[in-house]
Design a protein around this motif. Structure first.
Motif, PDB file in Angstrom:
ATOM      1  N   THR A 124       0.999  -1.507   0.274  1.00  0.00           N
ATOM      2  CA  THR A 124       0.201  -0.283   0.213  1.00  0.00           C
ATOM      3  C   THR A 124       0.820   0.985  -0.105  1.00  0.00           C
ATOM      4  O   THR A 124       0.364   2.509  -1.009  1.00  0.00           O
ATOM      5  CB  THR A 124      -1.057  -0.453   1.323  1.00  0.00           C
ATOM      6  N   VAL A 125       2.324   1.441   0.618  1.00  0.00           N
ATOM      7  CA  VAL A 125       2.678   2.961   1.094  1.00  0.00           C
ATOM      8  C   VAL A 125       3.183   2.583  -0.554  1.00  0.00           C
ATOM      9  O   VAL A 125       4.218   3.790  -0.751  1.00  0.00           O
ATOM     10  CB  VAL A 125       3.602   2.926   2.070  1.00  0.00           C
ATOM     11  N   ASN A 126       4.032   1.406  -0.803  1.00  0.00           N
ATOM     12  CA  ASN A 126       4.964   1.863  -2.028  1.00  0.00           C
ATOM     13  C   ASN A 126       4.069   2.092  -3.358  1.00  0.00           C
ATOM     14  O   ASN A 126       4.347   2.742  -4.060  1.00  0.00           O
ATOM     15  CB  ASN A 126       5.634   0.789  -2.619  1.00  0.00           C
ATOM     16  N   ASP A 127       2.579   1.665  -3.721  1.00  0.00           N
ATOM     17  CA  ASP A 127       1.562   1.857  -4.839  1.00  0.00           C
ATOM     18  C   ASP A 127       1.413   3.717  -4.314  1.00  0.00           C
ATOM     19  O   ASP A 127       1.287   4.033  -4.956  1.00  0.00           O
ATOM     20  CB  ASP A 127      -0.015   1.563  -4.861  1.00  0.00           C
ATOM     21  N   LEU A 128       1.650   3.811  -3.186  1.00  0.00           N
ATOM     22  CA  LEU A 128       0.663   5.176  -2.761  1.00  0.00           C
ATOM     23  C   LEU A 128       2.131   6.164  -2.846  1.00  0.00           C
ATOM     24  O   LEU A 128       2.132   7.962  -3.305  1.00  0.00           O
ATOM     25  CB  LEU A 128       0.320   5.788  -1.351  1.00  0.00           C
ATOM     26  N   ALA A 129       3.543   5.731  -3.248  1.00  0.00           N
ATOM     27  CA  ALA A 129       4.663   6.386  -3.103  1.00  0.00           C
ATOM     28  C   ALA A 129       4.392   6.831  -4.896  1.00  0.00           C
ATOM     29  O   ALA A 129       4.762   7.852  -4.531  1.00  0.00           O
ATOM     30  CB  ALA A 129       5.723   6.308  -2.172  1.00  0.00           C
ATOM     31  N   LYS A 133      -4.206  10.627   3.432  1.00  0.00           N
ATOM     32  CA  LYS A 133      -4.552  10.055   5.098  1.00  0.00           C
ATOM     33  C   LYS A 133      -6.028   9.818   4.214  1.00  0.00           C
ATOM     34  O   LYS A 133      -6.733   8.741   5.229  1.00  0.00           O
ATOM     35  CB  LYS A 133      -5.434  11.870   5.297  1.00  0.00           C
ATOM     36  N   ALA A 134      -6.491   9.784   3.512  1.00  0.00           N
ATOM     37  CA  ALA A 134      -8.763   9.513   3.282  1.00  0.00           C
ATOM     38  C   ALA A 134      -7.915   8.258   2.265  1.00  0.00           C
ATOM     39  O   ALA A 134      -8.603   7.128   2.584  1.00  0.00           O
ATOM     40  CB  ALA A 134      -8.997  10.470   1.375  1.00  0.00           C
ATOM     41  N   GLU A 135      -6.976   7.625   1.960  1.00  0.00           N
ATOM     42  CA  GLU A 135      -6.466   6.277   1.814  1.00  0.00           C
ATOM     43  C   GLU A 135      -5.412   5.114   2.563  1.00  0.00           C
ATOM     44  O   GLU A 135      -6.391   4.221   2.321  1.00  0.00           O
ATOM     45  CB  GLU A 135      -4.987   6.412   0.759  1.00  0.00           C
ATOM     46  N   GLY A 136      -6.393   6.023   3.988  1.00  0.00           N
ATOM     47  CA  GLY A 136      -5.903   4.938   5.428  1.00  0.00           C
ATOM     48  C   GLY A 136      -4.984   4.939   5.782  1.00  0.00           C
ATOM     49  O   GLY A 136      -4.590   3.939   6.982  1.00  0.00           O
ATOM     50  N   LEU A 137      -3.528   5.696   5.429  1.00  0.00           N
ATOM     51  CA  LEU A 137      -2.255   6.144   6.047  1.00  0.00           C
ATOM     52  C   LEU A 137      -2.301   6.779   7.295  1.00  0.00           C
ATOM     53  O   LEU A 137      -3.525   7.452   7.536  1.00  0.00           O
ATOM     54  CB  LEU A 137      -1.395   6.688   4.973  1.00  0.00           C
TER      55      LEU A 137
END
Length: 385
Positions: A25-30, A57-61
């Motif tokens: 998730t974090v790398n897709d968002l990166a 933030k809206a994506e859940g991080l």
């Protein structure tokens, strides 16, 4: 002195799934943040945060995770621009440079994600960690490391730690700020000559032959070529299992050599004189059959190991210019290209001394190390009249 400590996480099946999902998730968002940064001309971190923080933030991080994703992207572009300025990606308009400049930076699904003390806490006595994930905080995740690594973590860990996944296994890589030991006054210097045929030769007589490592590299190269020709699923699976095996073997060999040299220096209360080989790959021109061997020569890694081990142990260390050390007679100082008869034989044209070429070079490096040390110790203040 910065020392990196790597620990292996031992999560349960559900915990491993959560960690894997978090990294994906974090790398897709990166990658998404990277596309935004590229489209807007790579703004400063604060401005980039205004365009991306709300979406993360809206994506859940969490707040800290979102900040780390933005900072990771900005740091990646800073590194890219530094490499472009230094010419590491080729000249302007070269194919490699154009490719790097023409598209956003992409992050692998298992790429490292930084964690600070708000997202990650350590329980050293239980050897567990509490770590943030996208499905909530996971507590009591076990980790494994050596006793020395655990002591270093407990005493000197400082700053962030990176979570990575490698071949299905999760690791935490933590930075430790270890104080340097006070260096003693050396009783002479041990010269270290680095090479390919002999990985390291010292002026005290120690010699680490490179024949075994060379044979190992050739065997691994032939095996990889054989598996790659098959192009079957089982061959690809075997290649994946064997990936990085050669790197680990070379790293272990360099650790052993560095420790041996350092132990000898401590035993004799001597310093270490190391030749500075930076830029040698750009200076040297070789025939095609020799290029693979030369470019797989891990001299920089061995030098780094010697340097950091010497700093931790308080062993004095100096770097010297290696120019003409293999052509200079350690007995009389005569310099002649013909003195180096072949790879392993040195015969002085003036005094006739016969010696092993690498041993002779290591003695010259030791003498230069002592001269550099004494020059740095001497006062440059004019004498009072």
């Amino acid at each position: 002195m910065k020392v990196v400590v790597q620990v292996k996480l031992l999560p349960e099946a559900e915990e491993a799934a959560a960690l894997r999902s978090t990294l994906r998730t974090v790398n897709d968002l990166a990658c998404w943040v990277s596309r935004v940064a590229f489209a807007r001309g790579v703004p400063r971190e604060y401005e980039l945060r205004k365009h991306t923080y709300a979406h993360l933030k809206a994506e859940g991080l969490g707040a800290q995770a979102a900040q780390h994703v933005i900072k990771k992207v900005r740091d990646a572009y800073t590194t890219l621009h530094a490499n472009l300025r230094a010419g590491h990606l080729g000249k302007p308009r070269s194919r490699r440079r154009v490719k790097a400049e023409s598209k956003p930076i992409a992050f692998r699904p298992e790429a490292a994600q930084p964690y600070d003390d708000r997202c990650l806490s350590w329980q050293y006595d239980q050897q567990t960690v509490s770590i943030w994930t996208t499905v909530g905080r996971i507590k009591n995740v076990r980790f494994a490391c050596s006793g020395d690594a655990l002591k270093t973590l407990r005493d000197y860990r400082k700053g962030e730690a990176d979570l990575i996944e490698r071949d299905g296994v999760f690791y935490l890589i933590a930075t430790c700020d270890v104080p340097e030991a006070e260096a003693y006054e050396p009783d002479g210097f041990i010269g270290v000559d680095l090479g390919i045929v002999n990985i390291a030769t010292t002026s005290t007589g120690y010699q680490a032959a490179g024949r075994g490592l060379g044979r190992y590299r050739k065997r691994q190269l032939a095996l990889r070529a054989k598996l790659q020709k098959k192009r079957t699923k089982s061959a690809k699976r075997r290649l994946k299992v064997r990936s990085r095996r050669e790197t680990r073997h070379v790293k272990n060999t360099n650790h052993i050599i560095a420790k041996t040299i350092l132990t000898e220096a401590q035993r004799t209360s001597a310093g270490i004189s190391l030749e500075e080989l930076k830029g040698i790959r750009q200076r040297v021109r070789l025939r095609k059959p020799q290029r693979v061997t030369f470019h797989s020569w891990a001299f920089a890694q061995l030098g780094d190991f010697i340097v950091y081990k010497a700093k931790r142990a308080g062993v004095p260390l100096v770097s010297v210019d290696p120019a003409y050390t293999s052509q200079t007679c350690a007995e009389c100082g005569h310099v002649d290209k013909r003195n180096r008869v072949d790879q392993g034989l040195f015969i002085c044209r003036r005094c006739g001394v016969v010696a092993h070429a690498d041993r002779n070079a290591s003695r010259n490096i030791a003498a230069r190390g002592a001269a550099v040390w004494n020059a740095g110790r001497e006062s440059r203040v004019p004498a009072t009249p």
